[in-house]
Each structure stands twice: as structure tokens, then as C-alpha cells.
Design a protein around this motif. Structure first.
Motif, short mmCIF file in Angstrom:
data_model
loop_
_atom_site.label_atom_id
_atom_site.label_comp_id
_atom_site.label_asym_id
_atom_site.label_seq_id
_atom_site.Cartn_x
_atom_site.Cartn_y
_atom_site.Cartn_z
N LYS A 58 41.10 40.60 51.58
CA LYS A 58 40.77 40.91 50.18
C LYS A 58 39.30 41.25 50.04
CE LYS A 58 44.14 38.88 47.07
NZ LYS A 58 44.29 38.08 45.84
N PHE A 59 38.48 40.53 50.78
CA PHE A 59 37.04 40.79 50.70
C PHE A 59 36.71 42.19 51.21
CE2 PHE A 59 32.84 40.63 52.84
CZ PHE A 59 32.04 40.43 51.72
N LEU A 60 37.29 42.57 52.35
CA LEU A 60 37.04 43.91 52.89
C LEU A 60 37.58 44.98 51.95
CD1 LEU A 60 37.86 43.42 56.69
CD2 LEU A 60 35.61 43.60 55.60
N SER A 61 38.75 44.72 51.38
CA SER A 61 39.34 45.66 50.42
C SER A 61 38.41 45.85 49.22
CB SER A 61 40.70 45.13 49.96
OG SER A 61 41.28 45.98 49.01
N ALA A 62 37.84 44.73 48.74
CA ALA A 62 36.95 44.78 47.59
C ALA A 62 35.64 45.49 47.89
CB ALA A 62 36.67 43.36 47.10
N LEU A 63 35.24 45.50 49.15
CA LEU A 63 34.02 46.22 49.54
C LEU A 63 34.22 47.73 49.49
CD1 LEU A 63 32.63 44.25 52.62
CD2 LEU A 63 31.66 44.34 50.32
N VAL A 64 35.43 48.19 49.78
CA VAL A 64 35.70 49.62 49.89
C VAL A 64 36.17 50.23 48.57
CG1 VAL A 64 37.15 51.37 51.02
CG2 VAL A 64 36.19 49.47 52.35
N PHE A 65 37.03 49.53 47.84
CA PHE A 65 37.65 50.10 46.64
C PHE A 65 36.65 50.65 45.62
CE2 PHE A 65 39.48 50.06 42.43
CZ PHE A 65 40.73 50.63 42.62
N PRO A 66 35.50 50.00 45.37
CA PRO A 66 34.58 50.51 44.34
C PRO A 66 34.05 51.90 44.60
CG PRO A 66 34.07 48.22 44.85
CD PRO A 66 35.06 48.69 45.87
N VAL A 67 34.19 52.40 45.82
CA VAL A 67 33.73 53.76 46.12
C VAL A 67 34.44 54.76 45.20
CG1 VAL A 67 33.65 55.57 47.88
CG2 VAL A 67 33.16 53.19 48.50
N GLY A 68 35.69 54.46 44.83
CA GLY A 68 36.42 55.35 43.93
C GLY A 68 35.73 55.50 42.59
N LEU A 185 27.53 49.32 38.90
CA LEU A 185 28.97 49.52 38.76
C LEU A 185 29.74 48.88 39.90
CD1 LEU A 185 30.30 51.94 40.80
CD2 LEU A 185 28.77 53.34 39.44
N TYR A 186 29.10 48.69 41.05
CA TYR A 186 29.79 48.23 42.25
C TYR A 186 30.30 46.80 42.14
CZ TYR A 186 30.74 48.18 47.29
OH TYR A 186 31.36 48.12 48.51
N LEU A 187 29.45 45.91 41.68
CA LEU A 187 29.77 44.47 41.76
C LEU A 187 30.92 44.04 40.85
CD1 LEU A 187 26.14 43.05 42.15
CD2 LEU A 187 27.87 43.40 43.93
N PRO A 188 30.99 44.48 39.59
CA PRO A 188 32.15 44.08 38.77
C PRO A 188 33.47 44.61 39.31
CG PRO A 188 30.35 44.83 37.37
CD PRO A 188 29.97 45.18 38.77
N ILE A 189 33.47 45.82 39.91
CA ILE A 189 34.70 46.36 40.49
C ILE A 189 35.10 45.54 41.71
CG2 ILE A 189 35.80 48.38 41.52
CD1 ILE A 189 35.19 48.65 38.55
N MET A 190 34.13 45.20 42.52
CA MET A 190 34.39 44.36 43.68
C MET A 190 35.02 43.03 43.24
SD MET A 190 31.60 43.05 46.48
CE MET A 190 32.04 41.85 47.75
N LEU A 191 34.54 42.50 42.14
CA LEU A 191 35.05 41.22 41.63
C LEU A 191 36.50 41.35 41.17
CD1 LEU A 191 34.62 38.29 40.83
CD2 LEU A 191 33.60 39.08 38.69
N PHE A 192 36.84 42.45 40.48
CA PHE A 192 38.22 42.60 40.01
C PHE A 192 39.19 42.77 41.17
CE2 PHE A 192 39.17 47.35 39.69
CZ PHE A 192 40.50 47.29 40.02
N VAL A 193 38.77 43.48 42.22
CA VAL A 193 39.67 43.70 43.37
C VAL A 193 39.89 42.40 44.14
CG1 VAL A 193 39.98 44.94 45.54
CG2 VAL A 193 39.02 46.12 43.57
N VAL A 194 38.83 41.68 44.40
CA VAL A 194 38.98 40.45 45.17
C VAL A 194 39.75 39.39 44.38
CG1 VAL A 194 36.89 39.14 44.51
CG2 VAL A 194 37.73 39.05 46.87
N SER A 195 39.76 39.52 43.05
CA SER A 195 40.48 38.57 42.20
C SER A 195 41.96 38.93 42.05
CB SER A 195 39.83 38.51 40.81
OG SER A 195 38.49 38.10 40.89
N GLY A 196 42.34 40.15 42.42
CA GLY A 196 43.75 40.53 42.36
C GLY A 196 44.24 40.96 40.99
N TYR A 197 43.39 41.58 40.18
CA TYR A 197 43.80 42.04 38.86
C TYR A 197 44.48 43.41 38.96
CZ TYR A 197 40.61 38.28 37.50
OH TYR A 197 39.98 37.06 37.37
N GLU A 198 45.00 43.90 37.82
CA GLU A 198 45.83 45.10 37.83
C GLU A 198 45.18 46.25 37.06
OE1 GLU A 198 49.08 45.60 39.33
OE2 GLU A 198 48.37 43.83 40.41
#
Length: 266
Positions: A58-68, A185-198
Motif C-alpha cells: 500500500k505504501f509503494l502504491s501510494a507513492l506512485v498513484f499521486p503522479v496521476g 498536492l502529493y501528500l494528501p493524495i498519498m494519504l488517501f491511497v494508503v488509507s484505502g478510500y474510493e
């Protein structure tokens, strides 16, 4: 750096400007946003694949997803979830509710088209064949888990998600330089991904990708249907995203920083 009250004024003008873009340009920018978010989502799946543990994955996923979202903000595109904040412009009488709904409708359809396009291209280019085809199973499982959420869970996770997404957009407006915008913009997106929100636009990629991969790779997934996707996930998540972004963040910050100031002058 801009103060929160300055951000509110800046976004009030920026949101109004979004509603004045032509239909075709708005749709095209929305397709780009769907593509960018889908790229980030796919990259997050690849990054998390061989993490060794669910939490590290989840942590690695959260590092990459905010690039979008980074590409959406920095390259220029129209994202439905971020555009929830246009409610600020409506409440501040810089645009109309009709223009808001027109923007939301066009952007939503464009985001959907861009996300599904990337899912289609990845599936039929057999990009999911990496790791001996095991990534394909992960893609299907991810989609199944999202469709099997209860309406309540999907709705509430949608609220939580778009609070953070809109805060990400909000914070990016505080910075004047590129580095500051990216960090904001990066850190809040990272937080939502690692938390598993939709996130409804991310799910426009995740779930169609699961359905396409299931058919192409012969992976059984009875729960993955278009009707199940639209009613079990996309509907409640979209409603939650609107509530979290427009009603909580957008309306909340309008009330704090613009109510009886900008609107009263108008």
C-alpha cells in the motif's frame, strides 16, 4: 505562499473560468485527466505487486498513484473530483449552478472515456502479462473487491477520499512555484491511497480493467459486470466524492473565507 483566504479568492476565479471553457475543449481536457489518473493507477498496481507485505505494498502504491493528479494539475486537465470545488465559484456568484452541472457532466463523461481507453490499451497490449501473468490476477481481484463493497462503505469511503483530493488541489493553489505545487498536492493524495478510500475516476480505470482482463486472460470473476460496476461502486462512490469535495471542503471554505465578504460585495 498564498494564505487560505487568498486561495479561496483565487479558486473562486479559477473555478468560474473552468465553466466558461467550450464543451469540446472541456471534454478533451477531461479525457486527458482520465488517462493521467489511469496511468497513475496502473503504475501503483505494478509498484505494489512484489512488495512482500500488504502494508508495504500500500505504501509503494501510494507513492506512485499521486503522479496521476500531478499530471492533471501541472499538464492541464479537467478532473471531476477536483472540480467539486467549483461550488465555491457558484456560492460566490462568479458562475451559475447550471454551468457547474454542465461542467461536471461533461468532465465526468470525459474522465470515464479516458480511463476506459487506458484500461483497453493496457489489456490488449498485454501489459498485464508481466510477472508471469500474475499481475492480471491482481487486477481482477482489485476490481472484484471494489464491486463487492457495500453501498454504505463505498459511499463513506468516497466522502473521505474527496475531502483529501480537494484539499490536495486547495493546497496546490497555495504555492507559486512548481516544486511547491507538486509537494502540496502529493501528500494528501498519498494519504488517501494508503488509507484505502474510493475515488470514482480511479475506479473508472480499476474496475473496467478488471472486467477486460478477466475476459482476455480467462480469469473467473462472476461479480464483475457493468451493472454491478455502475450500481455497486460508481454510483455510491461518486455521490460520496461530491459530498466530500463540494459540500464539506468547497462549501466549508466558502463559508469561512468568502461568505459575507466577496459575495456581499457582488
Amino acid at each position: 505562499m498564498y494564505t487560505p483566504s487568498e486561495i479561496a479568492k483565487r479558486y473562486s476565479e479559477a473555478g468560474a473560468a473552468k465553466t466558461r471553457i467550450s464543451i469540446m475543449k472541456t471534454f478533451t481536457l477531461a479525457v486527458f485527466a482520465g488517462i493521467f489518473i489511469a496511468f497513475g493507477a496502473y503504475g501503483s498496481q505494478v509498484a505494489a505487486f512484489n512488495a512482500g507485505s500488504e502494508s508495504f505494498g500500500k505504501f509503494l502504491s501510494a507513492l506512485v498513484f499521486p503522479v496521476g493528479l500531478l499530471m492533471v494539475i501541472m499538464a492541464g486537465a479537467e478532473l471531476f473530483t477536483g472540480n467539486s470545488l467549483i461550488i465555491i465559484s457558484v456560492l460566490n456568484k462568479k458562475t451559475t449552478i447550471k454551468r457547474l452541472f454542465r461542467n461536471w457532466g461533461i468532465v465526468y463523461l470525459g474522465n470515464f472515456a479516458g480511463s476506459v481507453l487506458v484500461a483497453f490499451l493496457l489489456t490488449y497490449s498485454h501489459a498485464y502479462s508481466v510477472f508471469d501473468g500474475r499481475l492480471a490476477q491482481v487486477v481482477v481481484t482489485t476490481a472484484q473487491n471494489k464491486v463487492l463493497l457495500s453501498f454504505q462503505d463505498a459511499f463513506l469511503r468516497g466522502i473521505l477520499c474527496n475531502i483529501l483530493v480537494c484539499l490536495s488541489v486547495w493546497v496546490s493553489f497555495a504555492a507559486e512555484d512548481v516544486a511547491g505545487k507538486i509537494l502540496g498536492l502529493y501528500l494528501p493524495i498519498m494519504l488517501f491511497v494508503v488509507s484505502g478510500y474510493e475515488h470514482c475516476v480511479a475506479n473508472m480505470y480499476f474496475i473496467p480493467a478488471g472486467m477486460l482482463v478477466s475476459a482476455e486472460y480467462g480469469i473467473s470473476a462472476d461479480s464483475l459486470t457493468w451493472s454491478g460496476f455502475l450500481t455497486n461502486n460508481l454510483l455510491p462512490v461518486t455521490l460520496g466524492n461530491i459530498l466530500g469535495g463540494a459540500c464539506i471542503v468547497g462549501a466549508g471554505y466558502f463559508y469561512i473565507y468568502l461568505h459575507h465578504t466577496e459575495s456581499s460585495k457582488a
